[in-house]
Write a protein that holds these residues in place. Sequence first.
Motif, PDB file in Angstrom:
ATOM      1  N   SER A 296     -33.168   2.963  40.999  1.00 44.17           N
ATOM      2  CA  SER A 296     -34.142   2.197  40.567  1.00 44.17           C
ATOM      3  C   SER A 296     -34.014   1.545  39.164  1.00 44.17           C
ATOM      4  O   SER A 296     -33.117   2.193  38.559  1.00 44.17           O
ATOM      5  N   LEU A 297     -34.467   0.462  39.072  1.00 50.28           N
ATOM      6  CA  LEU A 297     -34.347  -0.340  37.752  1.00 50.28           C
ATOM      7  C   LEU A 297     -35.829  -0.704  37.337  1.00 50.28           C
ATOM      8  O   LEU A 297     -36.417  -1.349  38.057  1.00 50.28           O
ATOM      9  N   THR A 298     -36.179  -0.283  36.038  1.00 46.14           N
ATOM     10  CA  THR A 298     -37.348  -0.752  35.615  1.00 46.14           C
ATOM     11  C   THR A 298     -37.500  -1.557  34.352  1.00 46.14           C
ATOM     12  O   THR A 298     -36.985  -1.241  33.409  1.00 46.14           O
ATOM     13  N   GLY A 299     -37.764  -2.716  34.463  1.00 51.71           N
ATOM     14  CA  GLY A 299     -37.703  -3.863  33.472  1.00 51.71           C
ATOM     15  C   GLY A 299     -39.243  -4.139  32.954  1.00 51.71           C
ATOM     16  O   GLY A 299     -39.942  -4.246  33.769  1.00 51.71           O
ATOM     17  N   SER A 300     -39.483  -4.178  31.613  1.00 52.42           N
ATOM     18  CA  SER A 300     -40.769  -4.443  31.099  1.00 52.42           C
ATOM     19  C   SER A 300     -40.702  -5.053  29.997  1.00 52.42           C
ATOM     20  O   SER A 300     -39.632  -5.130  29.251  1.00 52.42           O
ATOM     21  N   ILE A 301     -41.951  -5.765  29.586  1.00 54.48           N
ATOM     22  CA  ILE A 301     -42.095  -6.661  28.411  1.00 54.48           C
ATOM     23  C   ILE A 301     -43.566  -6.272  27.898  1.00 54.48           C
ATOM     24  O   ILE A 301     -44.440  -6.361  28.989  1.00 54.48           O
TER      25      ILE A 301
ATOM     26  N   ALA B 193     -43.086  -8.902  20.224  1.00 54.45           N
ATOM     27  CA  ALA B 193     -42.377  -8.493  21.621  1.00 54.45           C
ATOM     28  C   ALA B 193     -41.640  -7.478  21.843  1.00 54.45           C
ATOM     29  O   ALA B 193     -40.746  -7.140  20.829  1.00 54.45           O
ATOM     30  N   SER B 194     -42.012  -6.478  22.682  1.00 55.04           N
ATOM     31  CA  SER B 194     -41.099  -5.368  22.861  1.00 55.04           C
ATOM     32  C   SER B 194     -40.731  -5.183  24.286  1.00 55.04           C
ATOM     33  O   SER B 194     -41.320  -4.678  25.122  1.00 55.04           O
ATOM     34  N   PRO B 195     -39.585  -5.688  24.635  1.00 56.98           N
ATOM     35  CA  PRO B 195     -38.636  -5.503  25.759  1.00 56.98           C
ATOM     36  C   PRO B 195     -38.280  -3.890  25.985  1.00 56.98           C
ATOM     37  O   PRO B 195     -37.839  -3.331  25.098  1.00 56.98           O
ATOM     38  N   LYS B 196     -38.058  -3.430  27.295  1.00 59.57           N
ATOM     39  CA  LYS B 196     -37.807  -2.159  27.723  1.00 59.57           C
ATOM     40  C   LYS B 196     -37.014  -2.204  28.918  1.00 59.57           C
ATOM     41  O   LYS B 196     -37.427  -3.091  30.005  1.00 59.57           O
ATOM     42  N   LEU B 197     -36.066  -1.132  29.216  1.00 57.94           N
ATOM     43  CA  LEU B 197     -35.295  -1.048  30.429  1.00 57.94           C
ATOM     44  C   LEU B 197     -35.116   0.341  30.861  1.00 57.94           C
ATOM     45  O   LEU B 197     -34.453   1.004  29.795  1.00 57.94           O
ATOM     46  N   ILE B 198     -35.414   0.695  31.855  1.00 57.45           N
ATOM     47  CA  ILE B 198     -34.853   2.129  32.314  1.00 57.45           C
ATOM     48  C   ILE B 198     -34.206   1.931  33.629  1.00 57.45           C
ATOM     49  O   ILE B 198     -34.493   1.470  34.628  1.00 57.45           O
ATOM     50  N   PHE B 199     -33.258   2.751  33.731  1.00 56.87           N
ATOM     51  CA  PHE B 199     -32.192   2.930  34.950  1.00 56.87           C
ATOM     52  C   PHE B 199     -32.280   4.303  35.420  1.00 56.87           C
ATOM     53  O   PHE B 199     -32.081   5.354  34.634  1.00 56.87           O
ATOM     54  N   ASN B 200     -32.613   4.564  36.637  1.00 59.01           N
ATOM     55  CA  ASN B 200     -32.707   5.924  37.460  1.00 59.01           C
ATOM     56  C   ASN B 200     -31.763   5.780  38.562  1.00 59.01           C
ATOM     57  O   ASN B 200     -31.713   5.202  39.455  1.00 59.01           O
ATOM     58  N   TYR B 201     -30.936   7.023  38.611  1.00 59.15           N
ATOM     59  CA  TYR B 201     -30.026   7.223  39.565  1.00 59.15           C
ATOM     60  C   TYR B 201     -30.060   8.470  40.186  1.00 59.15           C
ATOM     61  O   TYR B 201     -29.632   9.417  39.684  1.00 59.15           O
ATOM     62  N   LYS B 202     -30.686   8.781  41.530  1.00 59.23           N
ATOM     63  CA  LYS B 202     -30.755  10.236  41.849  1.00 59.23           C
ATOM     64  C   LYS B 202     -29.504  10.422  42.679  1.00 59.23           C
ATOM     65  O   LYS B 202     -29.271  10.311  43.942  1.00 59.23           O
ATOM     66  N   ALA B 203     -28.411  11.240  41.976  1.00 63.24           N
ATOM     67  CA  ALA B 203     -27.135  11.367  42.321  1.00 63.24           C
ATOM     68  C   ALA B 203     -27.051  12.330  43.502  1.00 63.24           C
ATOM     69  O   ALA B 203     -26.348  12.064  44.536  1.00 63.24           O
ATOM     70  N   SER B 204     -28.134  13.247  43.428  1.00 62.46           N
ATOM     71  CA  SER B 204     -28.475  14.294  44.570  1.00 62.46           C
ATOM     72  C   SER B 204     -29.778  14.676  44.679  1.00 62.46           C
ATOM     73  O   SER B 204     -30.290  14.210  43.838  1.00 62.46           O
TER      74      SER B 204
END
Length: 729
Positions: free
Chosen positions: A456-461, A488-499
């Motif tokens: 998943s990838l979460t992008g927000s502003i 303005a405050s941009p943000k980005l979160i990357f999640n990877y459930k490897a197992s």
Amino acid sequence: MAQKVQLSGSVFSDKGKPLPGANIVTENGLGTSSNLLGNYNLNLNPGIYTLNISYIGYETISREVILEQNQNSSLNFYLTESQIELSDVVVSSNENENTEKISAIDIKLRPIQTSQDILRMVPGLFIAQHAGGGKAEQIFLRGFDIDHGTDIALSVDGMPVNMVSHAHGQGYSDLHFLIPETIEKVNFNKGPYYADQGNFNTAGFAEFKTKSFLDKSSVKLEGGQFGTIRSVAMIDLIEEKENQDLYIASEFYLTDGYFESPQNFSRLNLMAKYSGRLEDNSLVEVSASTFSSKWDASGQIPERAVESGLISRFGSIDDTEGGETSRTNLNVKYLKALDENSTLSQQVYAIDYKFNLVSNFTFFLEDPVNGDQITQSEHRKIYGYNGSYKREDRIGGLNLLSELGAGVRYDDINDIRLSKTINRREVVSDLARGDVDEYNLHAYLSETMFFSPRLSLTGSIRFDYFTFNYVDALKPNYEREQVSQGIASPKLIFNYKASNNLNLFAKGGIGFHSNDTRVVVAQQGEEILPKAYSADLGATYKPFPNLAINTALWYLYLEQEFVYVGDAGIVEPSGRTERKGIDISFRYQLLDWLYFDTDLNFTDPVALDEAEGENHIPLAPTFTSIGGLSFQLDNGLNGSLRYRYLGDRAANEDNSLTAEGYFLMDAVVNYTKPKYQVGISIENILNEEWKEAQFETESRLFNEPEPVSEIHFTPGSPFFARVNVSYFF
């Protein structure tokens, strides 16, 4: 490929209460969690699944579900309370959810008896009290000396705790209005990566949520050394109705403290909360609370006064310090499930707050006859609104979670002042005095894209707009000074459930904290919203069911800022700073009844605009650790043995003075039965001599010809035992 179908429903306790944050997971690790209403949605391919439904402190159940093509299904689950099992923590592909689950275990295992215990729920957060128990705690986190809240956003049930443009310092955060036993959940995270968190969210945030209902009513009485008495009552008023809850809670606390001059500290807290679940699948919560406290204080003392024998470690130079404060809150929240895929949340709140603090940091430096006592005071009203809309969608093969939020906060601060005083009563002169009006409007958009159940990838502003108004009462003519600015405050979160047992995450974002209105108008609006640029790289890992590990490697850069030094009524530039470090947390269930936890936090803080060797950030922690053992036996015995370690750190820019670290141990033992509980708690069981708060300060004692700059400190608590008895009904 078969069209996915939707499984939806709710998760309840066996008493019919919704369980937000419950895990609903298939045998292959795919799943979701319930929202604030206890509702869940799960999109799966048609087929036969075994679902595991778990919640911290409840018995896990398994159910076989048959999902047929082109046919959505609905299924509710009911869980029964049981022993806490770390195996119930399911690694999610949402890093924030993983943190919340670890927090849920902490709050169920660790005893929370004071406001200090509340803040210590955040891994890596240290606190220090240095003014008689009634003043807000000094906070340390991620290499920040946060003072009283400048770089951490704190809230209770969505109401802000941080006070903007406060008489004693920007972001001043007093949590003493919160009764510890009413806390149900603490949501926290570090870094400025979350769109629903705004002002002061640089080092991190913590959201405290009070109970929506009581499992049972209770009365508690506690007493201990130093004239300490505490009583707590929590009464369920309408336990007969399934979908409605109303309870009241009160706390009274009285102590003289361990100083030679009695603190005469007293605090009274009252609270009422109503929660109603309506037939249209909505939730209404209304709460009201009030608290007031007053105290005397011995203040910070210079090392030379103790070493010379002038005073003892628990003595004072000026024991006329102290203060009084009060806060009254009214809070209304409405949460509505519009359909199976969307929810609407709205909140309005109003706060009335008063503050009066008497201090003397420099003794006779400025006034060799009357002394340097100052009084800071204010009376403010805060009005606010928060709203958000959340929706889950499926577009093509992509699952989307969207959130749109907006809100406003208005602080009306009257007669905010800094005065020179004598004997806590006589006002000699006003050093600063005026009225502040401050508005903060915000809006944010967050979009989470699930490329697969594991990725998943979460992008927000987020956008914040501030209007600062100040009327200086010391100027001969009335003049309203006003400055407005947005950020303005941009943000980005990357999640990877490897197992099924490992989730990797990477986060980047910009946060900020506003400066005091009096600074803003003094600087004509220049550099009034300094930004914090930050990045995290980490993982949540469960190598086996009874061990959970959370770790993060992080970096944070803070722009130049101007800080209003409330104790002196001046503006002070601090320059650019850089911090980097690593956080590691372990949660390990050694036996069915024995649990171990530890948090390790390493930080390298540097002032970028200073020369090598003179670039230390005063009081910034470089290594901290909190942890211990907790136990819960079937015969009713339960408790914990905990430690706190704070390493030595620089007390000034060139590290010529050191703020000494400490290692402390605390213990709690309770014997709990369905109708009663008796227990004992001991703080500092090794009776260590330690310094709780430390500052480099230039001061002069009454008979000294010249001032001296050295460490001034507040001594930490010696061995402090309390016993308690509770009755449940």
